[in-house]
Design a protein around this motif. Structure first.
Motif, short mmCIF file in Angstrom:
data_model
loop_
_atom_site.label_atom_id
_atom_site.label_comp_id
_atom_site.label_asym_id
_atom_site.label_seq_id
_atom_site.Cartn_x
_atom_site.Cartn_y
_atom_site.Cartn_z
N ARG A 120 0.84 -1.21 0.00
CA ARG A 120 0.00 0.00 0.00
C ARG A 120 0.87 1.26 0.00
O ARG A 120 0.56 2.24 -0.68
N ALA A 121 1.95 1.24 0.78
CA ALA A 121 2.86 2.39 0.81
C ALA A 121 3.51 2.59 -0.56
O ALA A 121 3.61 3.73 -1.04
N GLN A 122 3.94 1.51 -1.21
CA GLN A 122 4.52 1.62 -2.55
C GLN A 122 3.51 2.16 -3.55
O GLN A 122 3.84 2.99 -4.39
N LEU A 123 2.26 1.69 -3.45
CA LEU A 123 1.22 2.16 -4.35
C LEU A 123 0.96 3.65 -4.15
O LEU A 123 0.82 4.40 -5.12
N ALA A 124 0.95 4.10 -2.90
CA ALA A 124 0.75 5.52 -2.62
C ALA A 124 1.90 6.35 -3.19
O ALA A 124 1.68 7.40 -3.79
N GLU A 125 3.14 5.87 -3.02
CA GLU A 125 4.30 6.58 -3.55
C GLU A 125 4.24 6.66 -5.08
O GLU A 125 4.51 7.71 -5.67
N ARG A 126 3.87 5.57 -5.71
CA ARG A 126 3.78 5.56 -7.17
C ARG A 126 2.64 6.44 -7.65
O ARG A 126 2.75 7.10 -8.69
N GLY A 127 1.55 6.48 -6.91
CA GLY A 127 0.45 7.37 -7.27
C GLY A 127 0.87 8.82 -7.20
O GLY A 127 0.52 9.63 -8.08
N GLU A 128 1.66 9.18 -6.17
CA GLU A 128 2.18 10.54 -6.07
C GLU A 128 3.12 10.84 -7.23
O GLU A 128 3.10 11.93 -7.80
N ARG A 129 3.96 9.88 -7.58
CA ARG A 129 4.90 10.06 -8.69
C ARG A 129 4.15 10.24 -10.01
O ARG A 129 4.51 11.11 -10.82
N ILE A 130 3.10 9.48 -10.21
CA ILE A 130 2.30 9.60 -11.43
C ILE A 130 1.64 10.97 -11.48
O ILE A 130 1.61 11.63 -12.52
N ALA A 131 1.12 11.44 -10.35
CA ALA A 131 0.49 12.76 -10.31
C ALA A 131 1.52 13.85 -10.63
O ALA A 131 1.23 14.80 -11.37
#
Length: 184
Positions: A120-131
């Motif tokens: 979940r933490a990795q997904l949140a980080e990647r979501g921020e990177r995508i944004a």
């Protein structure tokens, strides 16, 4: 004088029978007055045990006089016969296996929960990177095409959740000319 109330474990030990015997007799309705305590489990009145034919602090079979009738198979305590030691050893082995399997399952559950938190933490980080990347692409894109690339406020920023509509394709004959004062 009121007699004490025992847990199933205490009742089984006091009567010289197994807990399953006490449980079966309770479920069959042979032990009236039993109540379930949320903290201690089923509580069984001593009077109910006596009324059901159990003897408290029953002597071992070697101490019993020969004239008494033997108890039924569900009520018979394990005597000190040659098979009793083997049965106890088998029971101890099964309990140890069960405890090991339970510990293994609990460890696996904790490991899976930790992995889920990590993912979940990795997904949140990647979501921020995508944004961040989407904002950078929008900043580098000319204004007319920017609206097609910018996600709606509150919209998804993770790939696969929604696709942005593609920018309109350029017309085949080039940019459209405006008509100013009669010239084309």
């Amino acid at each position: 004088m009121t007699r004490p109330i025992l847990t199933q474990r205490e009742a089984a030990a006091a009567c010289g029978v197994s807990r399953s015997t006490i449980r079966r007799r309770r479920e069959a309705g042979d032990l009236p007055g039993c109540v379930e305590d949320p903290a201690r489990g089923w509580m069984i009145p001593v009077d109910a045990l006596l009324a059901a034919g159990f003897r408290l602090n029953a002597p071992s079979p070697a101490e019993e006089p020969a004239a008494e009738a033997p108890a039924g198979p569900a009520e018979a305590p394990i005597d000190g016969g040659p098979d009793a030691a083997a049965l106890r050893a088998e029971l101890d082995r099964i309990r140890a296996e069960h405890a090991l399997a339970l510990a293994h399952a609990e460890y696996g559950q904790k490991l899976a929960e930790a992995e889920a938190v990590h993912l979940r933490a990795q997904l949140a980080e990647r979501g921020e990177r995508i944004a961040d990347l989407q904002r950078a692409v929008a900043a580098l894109t000319p204004a007319p095409q920017r609206s097609a690339l910018t996600p709606a406020p509150g919209g998804p920023t993770v790939p696969g959740q929604a696709q942005a509509e593609p920018a309109p394709a350029a017309e085949a004959d080039g940019p459209r000319r405006r008509w100013w004062g009669g010239r084309s």
